[in-house]
Motif scaffolding. Structure first.
Motif, PDB file in Angstrom:
ATOM      1  N   GLY A  30      -1.633  -1.224  11.556  1.00  0.00           N
ATOM      2  CA  GLY A  30      -1.644   0.013  10.789  1.00  0.00           C
ATOM      3  C   GLY A  30      -1.454  -0.244   9.308  1.00  0.00           C
ATOM      4  O   GLY A  30      -1.112  -1.347   8.879  1.00  0.00           O
ATOM      5  N   ARG A  31      -1.681   0.795   8.526  1.00  0.00           N
ATOM      6  CA  ARG A  31      -1.513   0.684   7.084  1.00  0.00           C
ATOM      7  C   ARG A  31      -0.028   0.749   6.759  1.00  0.00           C
ATOM      8  O   ARG A  31       0.666   1.654   7.208  1.00  0.00           O
ATOM      9  N   GLU A  32       0.434  -0.209   5.971  1.00  0.00           N
ATOM     10  CA  GLU A  32       1.855  -0.268   5.687  1.00  0.00           C
ATOM     11  C   GLU A  32       2.134  -0.212   4.188  1.00  0.00           C
ATOM     12  O   GLU A  32       1.345  -0.682   3.372  1.00  0.00           O
ATOM     13  N   PHE A  33       3.273   0.352   3.882  1.00  0.00           N
ATOM     14  CA  PHE A  33       3.715   0.519   2.501  1.00  0.00           C
ATOM     15  C   PHE A  33       4.068  -0.832   1.887  1.00  0.00           C
ATOM     16  O   PHE A  33       4.693  -1.680   2.535  1.00  0.00           O
ATOM     17  N   VAL A  34       3.658  -1.004   0.638  1.00  0.00           N
ATOM     18  CA  VAL A  34       4.017  -2.217  -0.099  1.00  0.00           C
ATOM     19  C   VAL A  34       4.917  -1.872  -1.286  1.00  0.00           C
ATOM     20  O   VAL A  34       6.017  -2.407  -1.417  1.00  0.00           O
ATOM     21  N   ALA A  35       4.437  -0.956  -2.131  1.00  0.00           N
ATOM     22  CA  ALA A  35       5.198  -0.602  -3.333  1.00  0.00           C
ATOM     23  C   ALA A  35       4.716   0.728  -3.871  1.00  0.00           C
ATOM     24  O   ALA A  35       3.601   1.161  -3.580  1.00  0.00           O
TER      25      ALA A  35
ATOM     26  N   GLY B 109       0.901   4.327  -5.398  1.00  0.00           N
ATOM     27  CA  GLY B 109       1.400   3.381  -4.414  1.00  0.00           C
ATOM     28  C   GLY B 109       0.376   2.320  -4.057  1.00  0.00           C
ATOM     29  O   GLY B 109      -0.830   2.492  -4.296  1.00  0.00           O
ATOM     30  N   TRP B 110       0.889   1.238  -3.514  1.00  0.00           N
ATOM     31  CA  TRP B 110       0.047   0.199  -2.930  1.00  0.00           C
ATOM     32  C   TRP B 110       0.418   0.065  -1.449  1.00  0.00           C
ATOM     33  O   TRP B 110       1.607   0.017  -1.096  1.00  0.00           O
ATOM     34  N   PHE B 111      -0.607   0.002  -0.624  1.00  0.00           N
ATOM     35  CA  PHE B 111      -0.447  -0.200   0.807  1.00  0.00           C
ATOM     36  C   PHE B 111      -1.332  -1.370   1.218  1.00  0.00           C
ATOM     37  O   PHE B 111      -2.221  -1.775   0.468  1.00  0.00           O
TER      38      PHE B 111
END
Length: 123
Positions: A43-48, A34-36
């Motif tokens: 905060g750390r957020e989901f990208v893909a 994953g990429w965040f």
């Protein structure tokens, strides 16, 4: 155990493109990758993410149609092609690996993390 090292960040103008790379020290063929991203004060957020089992790709709605995640298991590498970048996407981008079968959007479900690469999008 997997060690991850990101590269490819930098300064780009809005509307521009960057390609991030994540090199793994071990085999990643059985990891969901994953990429965040994490912007200052957020905060750390989901990208893909990309599944190891199905090859399925998952994106946050905000990047669909602009970002593409891919993996090369032979090279133990994962990539994030980012097009049409926006100023609000300035952040540190992290690569992460998960042993979970189900692809997760939640950082806590990823066991291994890189140190991050800075992306700055100027307006």
């Amino acid at each position: 155990q997997v060690q991850l090292v990101e590269s490819g960040g930098g300064l780009v103008q809005a509307g521009g493109s960057l390609r991030l790379s994540c090199a793994a020290s071990g085999r990643i063929s059985t990891y969901t990758m994953g990429w965040f991203r994490q912007a200052p004060g957020k905060g750390r957020e989901f990208v893909a993410a990309i599944s190891w089992s199905s090859g399925g790709r998952y994106y946050d709605d905000s990047v669909k149609g602009r970002f593409t995640i891919s993996r090369d298991n032979a090279k133990n590498a994962v990539y994030l092609q980012m097009n049409n970048l926006k100023p609000g996407e300035t952040a540190v981008y992290y690569c992460a690996a998960s042993t979970g079968v189900v692809v997760s959007h939640t950082p806590i479900n990823y066991s291994y993390w890189g140190q991050g690469t800075q992306v700055i999008v100027s307006s």
